[in-house]
Design an enzyme around this catalytic site. Sequence first.
Site, PDB file in Angstrom:
ATOM      1  CB  SER A   5     -37.486   2.332 -90.812  1.00 12.50           C
ATOM      2  OG  SER A   5     -36.564   3.198 -91.489  1.00 12.50           O
TER       3      SER A   5
ATOM      4  CB  ALA B 216     -36.834   0.569 -94.049  1.00 12.39           C
TER       5      ALA B 216
ATOM      6  N   GLY C 143     -38.220  10.862 -93.919  1.00 14.07           N
ATOM      7  CA  GLY C 143     -37.805  12.075 -93.087  1.00 14.07           C
ATOM      8  C   GLY C 143     -36.466  11.687 -93.647  1.00 14.07           C
ATOM      9  CG  HIS C 144     -34.708   8.307 -94.345  1.00 10.45           C
ATOM     10  ND1 HIS C 144     -35.001   7.347 -94.472  1.00 10.45           N
ATOM     11  CD2 HIS C 144     -33.676   7.534 -93.108  1.00 10.45           C
ATOM     12  CE1 HIS C 144     -34.903   5.771 -92.865  1.00 10.45           C
ATOM     13  NE2 HIS C 144     -34.314   6.793 -92.148  1.00 10.45           N
TER      14      HIS C 144
ATOM     15  CD  GLN D 175     -28.019   7.601 -84.402  1.00 12.23           C
ATOM     16  OE1 GLN D 175     -28.219   6.814 -84.787  1.00 12.23           O
ATOM     17  NE2 GLN D 175     -28.667   7.788 -85.906  1.00 12.23           N
TER      18      GLN D 175
HETATM   19  P1  AMP Z   1     -31.724   5.353 -89.887  1.00 12.40           P
HETATM   20  O1  AMP Z   1     -32.381   4.489 -91.551  1.00 12.40           O
HETATM   21  O2  AMP Z   1     -33.055   4.999 -88.739  1.00 12.40           O
HETATM   22  O3  AMP Z   1     -30.881   4.987 -88.731  1.00 12.40           O
HETATM   23  O4  AMP Z   1     -32.371   6.713 -89.339  1.00 12.40           O
HETATM   24  C1  AMP Z   1     -30.937   7.220 -90.683  1.00 12.40           C
HETATM   25  C2  AMP Z   1     -30.736   8.991 -90.219  1.00 12.40           C
HETATM   26  O5  AMP Z   1     -32.779   9.326 -90.656  1.00 12.40           O
HETATM   27  C3  AMP Z   1     -30.764   8.941 -89.320  1.00 12.40           C
HETATM   28  O6  AMP Z   1     -29.922  10.087 -89.034  1.00 12.40           O
HETATM   29  C4  AMP Z   1     -32.167   9.412 -88.335  1.00 12.40           C
HETATM   30  O7  AMP Z   1     -32.140  10.731 -87.479  1.00 12.40           O
HETATM   31  C5  AMP Z   1     -32.726  10.181 -89.306  1.00 12.40           C
HETATM   32  N1  AMP Z   1     -34.588   9.628 -89.339  1.00 12.40           N
HETATM   33  C6  AMP Z   1     -35.057   8.828 -88.998  1.00 12.40           C
HETATM   34  N2  AMP Z   1     -36.028   8.980 -88.546  1.00 12.40           N
HETATM   35  C7  AMP Z   1     -36.391  10.320 -89.112  1.00 12.40           C
HETATM   36  C8  AMP Z   1     -37.941  11.250 -89.176  1.00 12.40           C
HETATM   37  N3  AMP Z   1     -38.834  11.209 -89.199  1.00 12.40           N
HETATM   38  N4  AMP Z   1     -37.781  12.536 -90.002  1.00 12.40           N
HETATM   39  C9  AMP Z   1     -35.951  12.856 -89.449  1.00 12.40           C
HETATM   40  N5  AMP Z   1     -34.942  12.455 -89.730  1.00 12.40           N
HETATM   41  C10 AMP Z   1     -35.362  11.226 -89.472  1.00 12.40           C
END
Ligand code: AMP
Length: 461
Positions: A364, A210, A214-215, A331
């Site tokens: 997401s 998703a 940010g990703h 985390q």
């Molecule tokens: P997730 O898919 O939500 O598990 O996130 C995967 C990675 O993307 C994790 O290291 C999150 O901290 C990072 N992440 C999620 N949202 C953001 C954001 N808005 N800005 C920067 N990194 C993000």
Amino acid sequence: MSARVGFLGLGANGPEARAHLEQALVGLETAGVRIAAVAAPVSGPFVGPQGRPDARAPRVLNSVAEVRATLTSEALLACCARLEEAAGRVRDGSPLRTLDLDLLMLGEEVRECGAPQLPHPRALERAFVLAPWEEIAPFTAVPGTGSDVLTHAARLRARAPEAFAALTLEAPLALPDLRGRLEVLPDRAALALWRSTRTGALGLVPTMGALHAGHAALVRRARAESETVLASVFVNPLQFGAGEDLGRYPRTFESDRAVLAAAGADAVYVPDVADLYPAGFATYVAPEGPALAFEGERRPGHFRGVATVVLKLFQRARAQRAWFGRKDAQQAAVIERLVRDLDLLTEVVVAPTVRDHDGLALSSRNRYLTPEERTRALALPRALERLRQEAASGEREVARLLALTHARLDEAGLAIDYLSVVEPRSFEPLERLGSEPALALATVRCGTTRLLDNRWVVGGR
Ligand code: AMP
């Protein structure tokens, strides 16, 4: 010469301002300058050569880009001049800036005379430089000054708050499309085969899919510092509790693939549950320390699931470095501790949070919000920003800062799950702000959606 970390200030005004900034980013990549991150631009009054705002001139769109460059500073400056010229810049003293590229700093280089002067002699006096700069690189030390970007921004904010107040956050710039061939690796065997063909530093970006900007920002940062970038997309059942959103967590692989390709990832590992946890799987990592409070307390087993999957991904990818977002600060602290405690060879890099144009941290889970909730959710980043400002104006007592923030979140109709100011490695709550790093955290419920956010209150790493 090996690549050095550089920062460029980008500015333009007039009807084509946005297009000129975006073309400059493409031009830099074409010239072999790798773009690691680009701050969301701010618009503000034109500031003349004497440092005074000129209200009659068209407002200027400004951003800061973090780059990796093997060029000398003279060559990088010449490259910037060529791009300015290509955008049609004329130096006739008029307040029209088709494109203005400033080299803010490059590696550790300090040069007081000649061109370029480094760090840029006026960068630290300009809100329109420091505001975007601190968003992407708060802890970068500015050579020759003994302070990092966050500290310089806080000092200028205290001296000239009106210069920051005059800035408006604008929608992010479109970044160069780095699309290469993105390989999809469906299982451990495909990953192992692909990995055996790769030499040089491998950067890993683990995700649950998703994907949003940010990703993508993590992938761009990884790409700027690695030979090869591997992303993973895996909705890890081990980190979801009973009654959480595992079943309805958004799965959007086709669009994830496009996001990863455009951001420059070389491959994506998309295992299924049996590939990571085959029958008979029975060994888990049980983190303590920074994993115990906050998310750990409210979501029992969550960090056990996170630490277990991250360890497995590090091992399978044999990654030199892995990128995580500060958005999930606890985390990140748990993973940094995992690496230290279990002597893992992968280095963890934590990158700043990417926000939507109005300040809401991208997540997401934001897609669960109704339009009304999306508007209400804005009170979260705003309350944390106010807390940061109150701390910057001298309030040291955490309880007082939190009481004000609590009231603002309540007033906005956000149900507070937790709100605290912590030391960012241990996640121990702080009672008073001092010189050690301090991070304000808040998690709220907006409708049925949990929203997490945080802000540096005192920087330091
Ligand atoms: P997730 O898919 O939500 O598990 O996130 C995967 C990675 O993307 C994790 O290291 C999150 O901290 C990072 N992440 C999620 N949202 C953001 C954001 N808005 N800005 C920067 N990194 C993000």
